[in-house]
Design a protein around this motif. Structure first.
Motif, PDB file in Angstrom:
ATOM      1  N   ALA A  81       0.878  -1.232   0.001  1.00  0.00           N
ATOM      2  CA  ALA A  81       0.180  -0.016  -0.101  1.00  0.00           C
ATOM      3  C   ALA A  81       0.768   1.261   0.079  1.00  0.00           C
ATOM      4  CB  ALA A  81      -0.869  -0.003   1.180  1.00  0.00           C
ATOM      5  N   GLN A  82       0.263   2.377  -0.436  1.00  0.00           N
ATOM      6  CA  GLN A  82       0.918   3.734  -0.555  1.00  0.00           C
ATOM      7  C   GLN A  82       0.663   4.567   0.689  1.00  0.00           C
ATOM      8  OE1 GLN A  82       1.285   1.494  -3.740  1.00  0.00           O
ATOM      9  NE2 GLN A  82      -0.646   2.429  -3.783  1.00  0.00           N
ATOM     10  N   THR A  83       1.697   5.124   0.899  1.00  0.00           N
ATOM     11  CA  THR A  83       1.556   6.067   1.929  1.00  0.00           C
ATOM     12  C   THR A  83       2.126   7.461   1.404  1.00  0.00           C
ATOM     13  OG1 THR A  83       3.477   5.592   3.193  1.00  0.00           O
ATOM     14  CG2 THR A  83       1.466   4.453   3.879  1.00  0.00           C
ATOM     15  N   VAL A  84       1.420   8.634   1.928  1.00  0.00           N
ATOM     16  CA  VAL A  84       1.821  10.034   1.568  1.00  0.00           C
ATOM     17  C   VAL A  84       1.898  10.729   2.934  1.00  0.00           C
ATOM     18  CG1 VAL A  84       1.298  12.100   0.399  1.00  0.00           C
ATOM     19  CG2 VAL A  84       0.603   9.911  -0.803  1.00  0.00           C
ATOM     20  N   THR A  85       3.038  11.334   3.191  1.00  0.00           N
ATOM     21  CA  THR A  85       3.404  12.118   4.392  1.00  0.00           C
ATOM     22  C   THR A  85       3.506  13.576   4.074  1.00  0.00           C
ATOM     23  OG1 THR A  85       4.259  10.289   5.427  1.00  0.00           O
ATOM     24  CG2 THR A  85       4.931  12.234   6.490  1.00  0.00           C
ATOM     25  N   GLN A  86       2.830  14.547   4.771  1.00  0.00           N
ATOM     26  CA  GLN A  86       3.068  15.978   4.873  1.00  0.00           C
ATOM     27  C   GLN A  86       3.467  16.160   6.192  1.00  0.00           C
ATOM     28  OE1 GLN A  86      -0.613  16.435   1.967  1.00  0.00           O
ATOM     29  NE2 GLN A  86       0.522  18.359   2.143  1.00  0.00           N
ATOM     30  N   SER A  87       4.846  16.702   6.436  1.00  0.00           N
ATOM     31  CA  SER A  87       5.200  16.969   7.693  1.00  0.00           C
ATOM     32  C   SER A  87       4.643  18.250   8.251  1.00  0.00           C
ATOM     33  CB  SER A  87       6.630  16.496   7.651  1.00  0.00           C
ATOM     34  OG  SER A  87       7.308  17.430   6.909  1.00  0.00           O
ATOM     35  N   GLN A  88       4.307  19.110   7.490  1.00  0.00           N
ATOM     36  CA  GLN A  88       4.142  20.482   7.900  1.00  0.00           C
ATOM     37  C   GLN A  88       2.679  20.772   7.949  1.00  0.00           C
ATOM     38  OE1 GLN A  88       5.929  21.484   4.189  1.00  0.00           O
ATOM     39  NE2 GLN A  88       7.621  22.548   4.864  1.00  0.00           N
ATOM     40  N   PRO A  89       1.836  20.624   9.242  1.00  0.00           N
ATOM     41  CA  PRO A  89       0.453  20.956   9.353  1.00  0.00           C
ATOM     42  C   PRO A  89       0.078  22.229   9.030  1.00  0.00           C
ATOM     43  CG  PRO A  89       1.287  19.798  11.234  1.00  0.00           C
ATOM     44  CD  PRO A  89       2.558  20.216  10.388  1.00  0.00           C
TER      45      PRO A  89
ATOM     46  N   ALA B  56      -1.024  14.159  -3.082  1.00  0.00           N
ATOM     47  CA  ALA B  56      -1.748  12.811  -3.574  1.00  0.00           C
ATOM     48  C   ALA B  56      -0.907  12.021  -4.299  1.00  0.00           C
ATOM     49  CB  ALA B  56      -3.066  12.882  -4.010  1.00  0.00           C
ATOM     50  N   PHE B  57      -0.989  10.615  -4.308  1.00  0.00           N
ATOM     51  CA  PHE B  57      -0.470   9.724  -5.071  1.00  0.00           C
ATOM     52  C   PHE B  57      -1.399   8.792  -5.943  1.00  0.00           C
ATOM     53  CE2 PHE B  57       3.020   6.447  -5.561  1.00  0.00           C
ATOM     54  CZ  PHE B  57       2.183   5.447  -6.024  1.00  0.00           C
ATOM     55  N   MET B  58      -1.208   8.877  -7.057  1.00  0.00           N
ATOM     56  CA  MET B  58      -2.364   7.849  -8.064  1.00  0.00           C
ATOM     57  C   MET B  58      -1.710   6.764  -8.497  1.00  0.00           C
ATOM     58  SD  MET B  58      -4.711   9.026 -11.031  1.00  0.00           S
ATOM     59  CE  MET B  58      -6.188   9.503 -10.271  1.00  0.00           C
ATOM     60  N   LYS B  59      -2.308   5.461  -8.448  1.00  0.00           N
ATOM     61  CA  LYS B  59      -1.886   4.403  -8.979  1.00  0.00           C
ATOM     62  C   LYS B  59      -3.364   3.589  -9.371  1.00  0.00           C
ATOM     63  CE  LYS B  59       0.591   1.039 -11.131  1.00  0.00           C
ATOM     64  NZ  LYS B  59       1.692   1.327 -12.098  1.00  0.00           N
ATOM     65  N   ALA B  60      -3.405   3.144 -10.674  1.00  0.00           N
ATOM     66  CA  ALA B  60      -4.670   2.489 -11.133  1.00  0.00           C
ATOM     67  C   ALA B  60      -5.951   3.313 -10.899  1.00  0.00           C
ATOM     68  CB  ALA B  60      -4.896   1.151 -10.456  1.00  0.00           C
ATOM     69  N   SER B  61      -5.795   4.888 -11.094  1.00  0.00           N
ATOM     70  CA  SER B  61      -7.108   5.631 -10.925  1.00  0.00           C
ATOM     71  C   SER B  61      -7.262   5.911  -9.603  1.00  0.00           C
ATOM     72  CB  SER B  61      -8.179   5.142 -11.775  1.00  0.00           C
ATOM     73  OG  SER B  61      -7.824   5.038 -13.101  1.00  0.00           O
ATOM     74  N   LYS B  62      -6.664   5.339  -8.749  1.00  0.00           N
ATOM     75  CA  LYS B  62      -7.006   5.578  -7.002  1.00  0.00           C
ATOM     76  C   LYS B  62      -6.007   6.368  -6.358  1.00  0.00           C
ATOM     77  CE  LYS B  62      -8.195   1.710  -5.021  1.00  0.00           C
ATOM     78  NZ  LYS B  62      -8.228   0.286  -4.311  1.00  0.00           N
ATOM     79  N   LEU B  63      -6.717   7.469  -5.801  1.00  0.00           N
ATOM     80  CA  LEU B  63      -5.950   8.405  -5.162  1.00  0.00           C
ATOM     81  C   LEU B  63      -5.769   8.081  -3.548  1.00  0.00           C
ATOM     82  CD1 LEU B  63      -7.343  11.973  -6.505  1.00  0.00           C
ATOM     83  CD2 LEU B  63      -5.055  10.993  -6.511  1.00  0.00           C
ATOM     84  N   THR B  64      -4.225   8.362  -3.225  1.00  0.00           N
ATOM     85  CA  THR B  64      -3.856   8.475  -1.745  1.00  0.00           C
ATOM     86  C   THR B  64      -3.482   9.645  -1.328  1.00  0.00           C
ATOM     87  OG1 THR B  64      -3.305   5.966  -1.787  1.00  0.00           O
ATOM     88  CG2 THR B  64      -2.717   7.213   0.043  1.00  0.00           C
ATOM     89  N   PHE B  65      -4.158  10.234  -0.364  1.00  0.00           N
ATOM     90  CA  PHE B  65      -4.016  11.622   0.174  1.00  0.00           C
ATOM     91  C   PHE B  65      -3.154  11.644   1.328  1.00  0.00           C
ATOM     92  CE2 PHE B  65      -6.680  14.396  -2.488  1.00  0.00           C
ATOM     93  CZ  PHE B  65      -7.521  13.503  -3.239  1.00  0.00           C
ATOM     94  N   GLY B  66      -2.287  12.776   1.494  1.00  0.00           N
ATOM     95  CA  GLY B  66      -1.422  13.206   2.677  1.00  0.00           C
ATOM     96  C   GLY B  66      -2.400  13.705   3.705  1.00  0.00           C
ATOM     97  N   THR B  67      -1.956  14.202   4.779  1.00  0.00           N
ATOM     98  CA  THR B  67      -2.847  14.656   5.718  1.00  0.00           C
ATOM     99  C   THR B  67      -3.013  16.261   5.574  1.00  0.00           C
ATOM    100  OG1 THR B  67      -0.899  14.927   7.149  1.00  0.00           O
ATOM    101  CG2 THR B  67      -2.320  12.947   7.604  1.00  0.00           C
ATOM    102  N   GLY B  68      -2.387  16.795   4.527  1.00  0.00           N
ATOM    103  CA  GLY B  68      -2.394  18.358   4.171  1.00  0.00           C
ATOM    104  C   GLY B  68      -1.890  19.431   4.874  1.00  0.00           C
ATOM    105  N   THR B  69      -1.547  20.499   4.582  1.00  0.00           N
ATOM    106  CA  THR B  69      -0.767  21.542   4.884  1.00  0.00           C
ATOM    107  C   THR B  69      -1.828  22.767   4.605  1.00  0.00           C
ATOM    108  OG1 THR B  69       1.363  20.823   4.298  1.00  0.00           O
ATOM    109  CG2 THR B  69       1.297  23.296   4.672  1.00  0.00           C
ATOM    110  N   ARG B  70      -1.895  23.509   6.098  1.00  0.00           N
ATOM    111  CA  ARG B  70      -2.625  24.615   5.853  1.00  0.00           C
ATOM    112  C   ARG B  70      -1.918  25.752   5.842  1.00  0.00           C
ATOM    113  NH1 ARG B  70      -7.910  25.057   7.368  1.00  0.00           N
ATOM    114  NH2 ARG B  70      -7.651  23.028   8.708  1.00  0.00           N
ATOM    115  N   LEU B  71      -2.007  26.510   4.607  1.00  0.00           N
ATOM    116  CA  LEU B  71      -1.246  27.540   4.212  1.00  0.00           C
ATOM    117  C   LEU B  71      -2.131  28.739   4.363  1.00  0.00           C
ATOM    118  CD1 LEU B  71       1.361  28.658   3.086  1.00  0.00           C
ATOM    119  CD2 LEU B  71       0.197  28.580   0.712  1.00  0.00           C
TER     120      LEU B  71
END
Lengths: 114, 112
Positions: free
Chosen positions: B1-9, B93-108
């Motif tokens: 499984a893919q994971t996406v990390t955004q370290s800056q909340p 976000a990471f996409m493979k086979a049309s499915k997106l995996t999102f990170g937790t986001g950064t509020r700018l």
């Protein structure tokens, strides 16, 4: 903005009620998706469809169900709403022929179950 | 499984300045797509920029550009000449086979 619509935008409902969240797109996209997003958090895929009469469960387990009888329409149903279902629900669509498979998102439905 | 990390909340930048949002991901796939999406307050999620993994050249869209480091599995977003309208949650976000995996986001937050 993309031509993908969700109704209602906001819904407050009591526990045990049956609800249907509507999602429609006018772009002729074959793929459609439902995501669940808690406030300030990431999106989790709960259902997707690659065409009419095709539905699959996503990565996050959900008690909701979906149907895809028409290409443009992808409703999500909760048979008996509970407070744990309180969240934002986002619908998206994409076109199989697109090299990027870019997903276009609707405005979301913010659901509160009391 | 893919994971996406955004370290800056959360991040803040002054108008007209440049800011970089970080994103790392983990996958065993070789061919995939990466995206940055923007979600303004109470508004629709929209695509900011995308990158195909097989392309070495970094994607650019006007004031937005990415630094894609495939070996390091890093995909940062640079916003130049920040504008008040850039205030939003940004999701990698990471996409493979049309499915997106999102990170937790950064509020700018863009400030005057």
């Amino acid at each position: 903005e993309a031509d993908i619509y969700q109704t209602p935008r906001y819904l407050v409902i009591g526990t045990g009620k049956k609800i249907t969240l509507e999602c429609s797109q006018t772009m002729g996209h074959d793929k459609m998706y439902w995501y669940q997003q808690d406030p300030g958090m990431e999106l989790h895929l709960i259902h997707y469809s690659y065409g009419v009469n095709s539905t699959e469960k996503g990565d996050l387990s959900s008690e909701s169900t979906v149907s895809r009888i028409r290409t443009e329409h992808f409703p999500l149903t909760l048979e008996s709403a509970r407070p744990s279902h309180t969240s934002q629900y986002l619908c998206a669509s994409s076109y199989r022929g697109s090299s990027y498979n870019e997903q276009f998102f609707g405005p979301g439905t913010r659901l509160t179950v009391l | 499984a893919q994971t996406v990390t955004q370290s800056q909340p959360e991040m803040s930048v002054q108008e007209a300045e440049t800011v970089t949002l970080s994103c790392t991901y983990d996958t065993s796939e070789n061919n995939y797509y990466l995206f940055w999406y923007k979600q303004p307050p109470s508004r629709q999620m929209i695509l900011v920029i995308r990158q195909e993994a097989y392309k070495q050249q970094n994607a650019t869209e006007n004031r937005f550009s990415v630094n894609f480091q495939k070996a390091a599995k890093s995909f940062s977003l640079k916003i130049s000449d920040s504008q008040l309208g850039d205030t939003a949650m940004y999701f990698c976000a990471f996409m493979k086979a049309s499915k997106l995996t999102f990170g937790t986001g950064t509020r700018l937050q863009v400030t005057l």
